[in-house]
Design a protein around this motif. Sequence first.
Motif, short mmCIF file in Angstrom:
data_model
loop_
_atom_site.label_atom_id
_atom_site.label_comp_id
_atom_site.label_asym_id
_atom_site.label_seq_id
_atom_site.Cartn_x
_atom_site.Cartn_y
_atom_site.Cartn_z
N ALA A 137 0.82 -1.20 0.00
CA ALA A 137 0.00 0.00 0.00
C ALA A 137 0.86 1.26 0.00
N LEU A 138 1.90 1.29 0.84
CA LEU A 138 2.76 2.46 0.95
C LEU A 138 3.56 2.69 -0.33
N PHE A 139 4.17 1.63 -0.85
CA PHE A 139 4.93 1.76 -2.10
C PHE A 139 3.99 2.14 -3.24
N GLY A 140 2.80 1.53 -3.26
CA GLY A 140 1.84 1.85 -4.31
C GLY A 140 1.44 3.31 -4.28
N CYS A 141 1.16 3.83 -3.08
CA CYS A 141 0.77 5.24 -2.96
C CYS A 141 1.92 6.16 -3.37
N TYR A 142 3.12 5.80 -2.96
CA TYR A 142 4.28 6.64 -3.30
C TYR A 142 4.44 6.77 -4.82
N PHE A 143 4.44 5.64 -5.52
CA PHE A 143 4.61 5.69 -6.96
C PHE A 143 3.40 6.31 -7.66
N LEU A 144 2.21 6.02 -7.15
CA LEU A 144 0.99 6.54 -7.76
C LEU A 144 0.94 8.07 -7.68
N VAL A 266 -7.55 6.48 -18.15
CA VAL A 266 -6.41 6.66 -19.06
C VAL A 266 -6.84 6.65 -20.52
N PHE A 267 -7.68 5.69 -20.91
CA PHE A 267 -7.98 5.51 -22.32
C PHE A 267 -9.23 6.26 -22.79
N TRP A 268 -10.16 6.57 -21.88
CA TRP A 268 -11.36 7.31 -22.30
C TRP A 268 -11.19 8.81 -22.05
N LEU A 269 -10.77 9.18 -20.85
CA LEU A 269 -10.58 10.60 -20.54
C LEU A 269 -9.20 11.12 -20.94
N LYS A 270 -8.34 10.22 -21.39
CA LYS A 270 -7.00 10.59 -21.86
C LYS A 270 -6.17 11.27 -20.77
N GLU A 271 -6.37 10.85 -19.51
CA GLU A 271 -5.57 11.39 -18.41
C GLU A 271 -4.16 10.80 -18.49
N PRO A 272 -3.14 11.65 -18.30
CA PRO A 272 -1.76 11.12 -18.35
C PRO A 272 -1.48 10.19 -17.17
N PHE A 273 -0.77 9.11 -17.44
CA PHE A 273 -0.44 8.13 -16.40
C PHE A 273 0.97 7.63 -16.69
N GLY A 274 1.92 7.96 -15.79
CA GLY A 274 3.32 7.62 -16.01
C GLY A 274 3.63 6.17 -15.69
N LEU A 275 4.84 5.76 -16.07
CA LEU A 275 5.28 4.38 -15.87
C LEU A 275 5.24 3.99 -14.39
N TRP A 278 1.84 3.33 -13.05
CA TRP A 278 1.35 1.98 -13.35
C TRP A 278 1.92 0.99 -12.34
N VAL A 279 3.19 1.19 -11.95
CA VAL A 279 3.80 0.33 -10.93
C VAL A 279 3.04 0.46 -9.61
N GLY A 280 2.72 1.72 -9.25
CA GLY A 280 1.96 1.96 -8.03
C GLY A 280 0.58 1.33 -8.08
N THR A 281 -0.05 1.43 -9.24
CA THR A 281 -1.36 0.80 -9.43
C THR A 281 -1.27 -0.71 -9.23
N ALA A 282 -0.22 -1.33 -9.80
CA ALA A 282 -0.03 -2.77 -9.65
C ALA A 282 0.17 -3.15 -8.19
N CYS A 283 0.90 -2.32 -7.43
CA CYS A 283 1.12 -2.59 -6.00
C CYS A 283 -0.20 -2.57 -5.23
N ILE A 284 -1.02 -1.56 -5.48
CA ILE A 284 -2.27 -1.43 -4.73
C ILE A 284 -3.25 -2.53 -5.13
N ILE A 285 -3.33 -2.86 -6.41
CA ILE A 285 -4.21 -3.96 -6.83
C ILE A 285 -3.70 -5.27 -6.24
#
Length: 314
Positions: A137-144, A266-275, A278-285
Motif C-alpha cells: 500500500a505504501l509503495f503503491g501510494c508513493y509511486f501513484l 487513461v484511455f477514455w478521458l486521456k488522463e496522463p499516467f506515467g510508468l 502503473w507500478v503503483g497501481t499494480a502494488c495497490i491492486i
Amino acid sequence: MNRSKGIFLVITGAVFWGIGGTVAKKLFQHYEIDIDWLVTTRLLIAGLLLLTVQFFGKDRSQILGVWKTRRIAIHLIIFGLLGMLAVQYTYMASIKHGNAAVATLLQYLAPVMIIVYLIFRKQTVLTRRDLLTVSLALFGCYFLLTNGSISQLSVPTLAIVWGVLSGIALAFYTLYAVPLLKQYHSLVIVGWAMIIGGLALSFIHPPWQMDFTSLTLEAYLYLVFVIIFGTMIAFWFYIESLQSLPPKESSLLGSIEPLAAVLTTVFWLKEPFGLFQWVGTACIIGMILLLALYKESSSRTLHPPKSDEPLNVS
C-alpha cells in the motif's frame, strides 16, 4: 448455473463501480456539474431504489422496522452521516480535483487502515502478511502520487487529501456498519443510509436547484449511468452475487473495480499516467488481491464482505 450467474453479477457490478467514478469526472470536467448536487441526487435516488428492491423482495417489514428501536435508529443516522455521506462526498471530491483512478485506488487503502486500527486496539496481532500488505500500500501510494519523483507530486494535493479522507471514511463505514448488518438486510441499511446522507446534504444544495435546461442529452445519459448503474445496480448486483459465491471469491472478483477506473481514466478521458504510476497501481491492486484471498482464511482480523462497502457505492 448459479455460480456462473454469481460471477457475471460481481464482475458487472465491479465494472459499473469503476466506470461510474470516471463518468462522474466527465460530468465535473465537461458539464461543470456541482459536486454537492450530484452527491445529493445520487444518494437520494439510489437509496429509494434500493429500498424499492427490498419492498418487492423478502421481509419488507424491515424497511420501517429498523426505526422502531431508538438505539438502532440513532446508530443508523450516525452511519448515514459519518459513514455513507462522508464516503460518497470525499470520493467524489477526490475525483473532481484529481481523477477516478487515483480516487478509487486511495479509497482502497481502507482495509489497511482497518488492520492498523485493530492492531492499535489490540484486537488483532501483526503478521508478516500484514507487513506485506501495508508495504504494498505504501509503495503503491508513493509511486501513484509522485510517479517516482520525490521533488513533486504528480497528483493535485486536494485530490490526495480527499482520497485519503475517503479511505478513512470507508474504514469507519465498514467497522461501524457491522452491528447493523447483523440485524437487518444490507439493502435496508444502505438504502436508508443513502437517504439520510442525501437529505442532510439537501440543506446545502437542494436537488431541485439545478439548471436542467443547460444539460445536453449526453449529460443526462451520464447522470443516469452514475446514479442507476454506477450506484444502485452495482451495489445490487454485488449483493446478489453473494447468493451464489462465497464472500472471498466475490471480493477477489470485485477488485476489478480499480482496474476499470484506471483503464477508463487513461484511455477514455486521456488522463496522463506515467510508468511509475502503473507500478503503483499494480502494488495497490496486488494489496487488494492479497486481502481478498485472505479474508475467509482467518478470523483474527475484521474484514466484512464488500456488500457492506460503498466502493462500490462510490
